[in-house]
Design an enzyme around this catalytic site. Structure first.
Site, PDB file in Angstrom:
ATOM      1  N   ASP A 342     -11.930  42.753 -26.527  1.00 10.07           N
ATOM      2  CA  ASP A 342     -13.050  42.060 -25.932  1.00 10.07           C
ATOM      3  C   ASP A 342     -13.247  42.509 -24.485  1.00 10.07           C
ATOM      4  O   ASP A 342     -12.281  42.643 -23.728  1.00 10.07           O
ATOM      5  CB  ASP A 342     -12.786  40.549 -25.984  1.00 10.07           C
ATOM      6  CG  ASP A 342     -13.876  39.734 -25.344  1.00 10.07           C
ATOM      7  OD1 ASP A 342     -14.998  39.748 -25.868  1.00 10.07           O
ATOM      8  OD2 ASP A 342     -13.605  39.086 -24.308  1.00 10.07           O
ATOM      9  N   GLU A 378     -14.962  46.842 -27.164  1.00  9.15           N
ATOM     10  CA  GLU A 378     -16.265  46.314 -26.788  1.00  9.15           C
ATOM     11  C   GLU A 378     -16.538  46.914 -25.412  1.00  9.15           C
ATOM     12  O   GLU A 378     -15.969  46.462 -24.416  1.00  9.15           O
ATOM     13  CB  GLU A 378     -16.264  44.789 -26.720  1.00  9.15           C
ATOM     14  CG  GLU A 378     -17.635  44.228 -26.373  1.00  9.15           C
ATOM     15  CD  GLU A 378     -17.622  42.724 -26.140  1.00  9.15           C
ATOM     16  OE1 GLU A 378     -18.611  42.066 -26.502  1.00  9.15           O
ATOM     17  OE2 GLU A 378     -16.639  42.209 -25.586  1.00  9.15           O
TER      18      GLU A 378
END
Length: 723
Positions: A342, A378
């Site tokens: 993330d 990401e």
């Protein structure tokens, strides 16, 4: 109680069958106490007197799995200097393998007083916070083996432990929303029939619901608020939180592996749940604030590139060790198959700028364990220069946000979308070719947890996040969505038909593109969140997958006539059958999952003299530069030459396939496509999104070069010629 010196490594609590070794890092501490917690609320404190390299440690014979514990750190409290030690706060072990209990958000869990943030808070937090748990590391994995599915055969399925399983009708109620539910045959069979090869789980590291959401009666449903990087989240355990969650997670992995499905974790190493300078003191802040967090110039505040209040200090050797130890633990002990990072741009911020050569990537590159599993970035964060799609090192794959945006624009009819779409369809060579990566570096997706579901993408022009309690200010306002003529729920049969066709178009485009496709859970059933594009706090039926009747068995509706059929009865099941068919088509044909980029030229004598890829107008002539740039262009034909696949098979054999002609009509009117004369004949339709099933009926005569085929407005047809 006997206390032996113990060892400084491994960190955390390590049970060896006779007792437990405890080890915790703190350079800031004057003294560290290990507190063994008892069920009557009392605790036994043991000072950790041994220290090696600021790692305090001790071995306690007779301490067994299930024992709850925490640390109290005695040391300086001077927030203006970045020092926040406070022995009144019971702290979680950063290396805890399991966590028991929850935080009740009493003022005691904070290092300051609410009425005076500059005043130290000496209230005891132990009755109000979580505890670390000693776990039994022994588990019978039997013959468990990682599936190790090649990237070019991978189909990702992003999912949420609770959201996927909470409403599944075939699951016992006591298992719903748990790790045990993930490993249940009802869920595993669905994934197998769908054809996905990897389950990408939203965060399962121990997380907390922050104070603001708890006061509002909401929760941190998504889980991007980590406090324990080694512990499976205890809220997903159906069997208990004294270590049972570890065993339950392992069993789920074991069952998924038996079905050939990999498990990939969405991990949040960019920040923790302790928030900004007014956040709680739960673990890292009280142990050694300045060693774990990136502090601002004034030292009282935190540098925040994540939008959560803090960022971990990626140039700290102790932070880097924590992350690498955590990754190795989940691979080695929990048998997971990869990670999605993330806000991964934050991990590259060794100083201020995003640096692809930062220490973190160096460590991953050389690690013999972590470098061998699937690594997905990401590739953005909220800091300056944080959008880094295409800029991660060669070992990494990336969530391709540009793919998502381009495909959405294409099917909602935005001008000048064709040129970029050509690159996205073929693996985004403009992003990945120059640094030695392949099409498989691109994780393609149209929807994910963050944003509209597939159904809502074609049903809403605007976000509708009122249930989140932020007056609809939260969430992305630019969604590249189109409601097909009515906002939200409608009974208009024309609008409903168009929405279903648009969903089929988007799914077909995703599964026919080069790269690695990722589906979002429930999209195969047209799941809706009623226009909420930021359901991070909705632990409710808004976010949970509603399983349609008969979905487990794959029941299908009769195929309506092309472009007709207004009823929504059976639509979720019919969409499910369509997704299964599209995944099967991709799996059966290597031309849709190439391991090298197209060359745009003939391969040799065996390719029929045709390029490995060619682009055509709807009139059947090859595209010119002007055709690509025409703002009103809404149609495109793409030849994928199955006889011109340049990469060999695993044993060096030549790989061949059928030829495919993909025809896109993204415009508002029907259009006749001419099969290019140079391609010859023998073309059979195998996909036609104008049909409610997405699959044309068998039997029509093969199309020949020069023949015309009518395409409904906003539809896609795939023609195949057998090799």
């Amino acid at each position: 109680m006997q206390v032996w010196p113990g060892k400084a490594y491994p960190r955390g609590a390590t049970y060896d069958g006779a007792g437990t070794n405890f080890a915790v890092f703190s350079e800031a501490a004057d003294r560290v106490e290990l507190c063994l917690l008892h069920d009557d609320g009392s605790e036994t404190a043991v000072e950790l007197r041994e220290s090696d390299g600021f790692v305090r440690h001790a071995y306690l014979p007779g301490v067994l799995p299930g024992q709850r514990y925490g640390f109290r750190v005695h040391g300086p409290y001077a927030p203006e200097r970045g020092e926040r030690c406070n022995s009144a706060k019971l702290l979680l072990d950063p290396y805890a393998k399991a966590v028991s209990g929850t935080v009740d958000w009493d003022e005691a869990v904070y290092g300051h007083r609410f009425a005076d943030p500059d005043r130290r808070n000496d209230l005891d937090s132990a009755p109000h916070t979580m505890a670390s748990v000693v776990v039994n590391p022994y588990f019978d994995w039997g013959d468990d083996r990682p599936p190790r599915t090649d990237w070019h055969r991978t189909v990702l399925y992003e999912s949420h432990v609770k959201g996927l399983t909470m409403l599944h009708p075939a699951l016992p109620e006591e298992l719903r929303g748990s790790y045990a539910a993930l490993g249940h045959p009802a869920v595993v069979d669905h994934l197998v029939q769908l054809g996905v090869t990897a389950l990408e789980l939203m965060p399962v590291h121990q997380f907390v619901t922050d104070h603001r959401l708890a006061d509002a009666g909401l929760s941190n449903y998504w889980g991007y608020n980590t406090i324990g990087f080694f512990a499976p989240h205890n809220g997903y355990s159906s069997s208990g939180d004294r270590g049972q969650q570890v065993t339950e997670f392992k069993r789920a992995v074991q069952e998924l592996h038996r079905a050939g499905i990999e498990v990939i974790l969405d991990v949040v190493y960019n920040h923790t749940a302790e928030g900004n300078h007014l956040g709680p003191t739960l673990s890292f802040r009280g142990l050694d604030n300045a060693s774990y967090y990136r502090l601002a110039e004034d030292r009282r505040h935190y540098t925040d590139t994540t939008g959560t209040g803090n960022s971990l200090l990626m140039r700290s050797p102790h932070v880097l060790q924590l992350i690498m130890d955590s990754l190795r633990y989940w691979v080695g002990e929990m048998h997971v198959d990869g990670f999605r990072f993330d806000l991964a741009a934050t991990l590259a911020r060794q100083f201020h700028e995003v640096d692809r050569l930062s220490s973190f990537f160096d460590l991953v590159q050389q690690d013999p364990v972590v470098s061998q599993v699937k690594l997905i970035a990401e590739p953005w964060d909220l800091g300056e220069g944080g959008y880094q799609v295409g800029n991660f090192p060669p070992l990494w794959t990336e969530w391709n946000g540009r793919y998502r945006d381009t495909v959405r624009d294409l099917w909602r009819g935005e001008p000048r979308a064709l040129a970029e779409f050509g690159s996205r369809l073929t693996g985004s060579s403009d992003l990945y070719q120059n640094d030695g990566r392949r099409p498989l570096a691109s994780v393609n997706f149209v929807t994910c947890h963050d944003g509209f579901t597939l159904h809502d993408l074609v049903s809403y022009d605007q976000k509708h996040n009122e249930a989140n309690g932020e007056e609809n200010r939260d969430g992305e306002s630019s969604n590249r969505s189109w409601n097909c003529g009515a906002e939200g729920a409608t009974d208009d049969p024309e609008v409903l038909r168009l929405r279903r066709r648009q969903m089929r178009n988007l799914l077909a485009t995703l599964l026919l593109s080069q790269g690695v496709p990722m589906l979002s859970h429930g999209d195969e059933f047209a799941r809706t969140q009623r226009g909420n594009n930021n359901a991070y706090c909705q632990d409710s039926e808004v976010s949970w997958v509603h399983w349609p009747d008969g979905a487990e068995g794959g029941a299908e509706e009769p195929v309506p006539r092309r472009g007709l059929g207004g009823s929504t009865h059976g639509a979720p099941r019919q969409l499910l059958a369509y997704v299964r068919a599209m995944v099967r088509l991709r799996r059966a044909h290597p031309v849709f999952r190439r391991r090298r980029f197209f060359q745009g030229a003939p391969l040799g004598s065996a390719d029929g003299g045709l390029s490995d890829i060619a682009w055509y107008t709807h009139e059947g002539r090859e595209m010119t530069q002007q055709d690509w740039q025409t703002s009103t262009a809404r149609s495109l034909g793409v030849l994928l030459n199955g006889h011109a696949i340049s990469e060999p098979g695993h044993r060096g054999e030549r790989v061949t396939d059928d030829d495919f002609l993909l025809l896109f009509n993204t415009g508002r009117t029907s259009l006749e496509f001419t099969v290019p004369s140079a391609l010859g004949g023998g073309w059979i339709p195998v996909v036609d999104t104008a049909y409610e099933s997405g699959l044309p009926p068998a039997g029509p005569a093969p199309l020949q070069g020069g023949d015309r085929l009518a395409l409904l407005d906003r539809s896609l047809v795939v023609l195949r010629r057998r090799g």
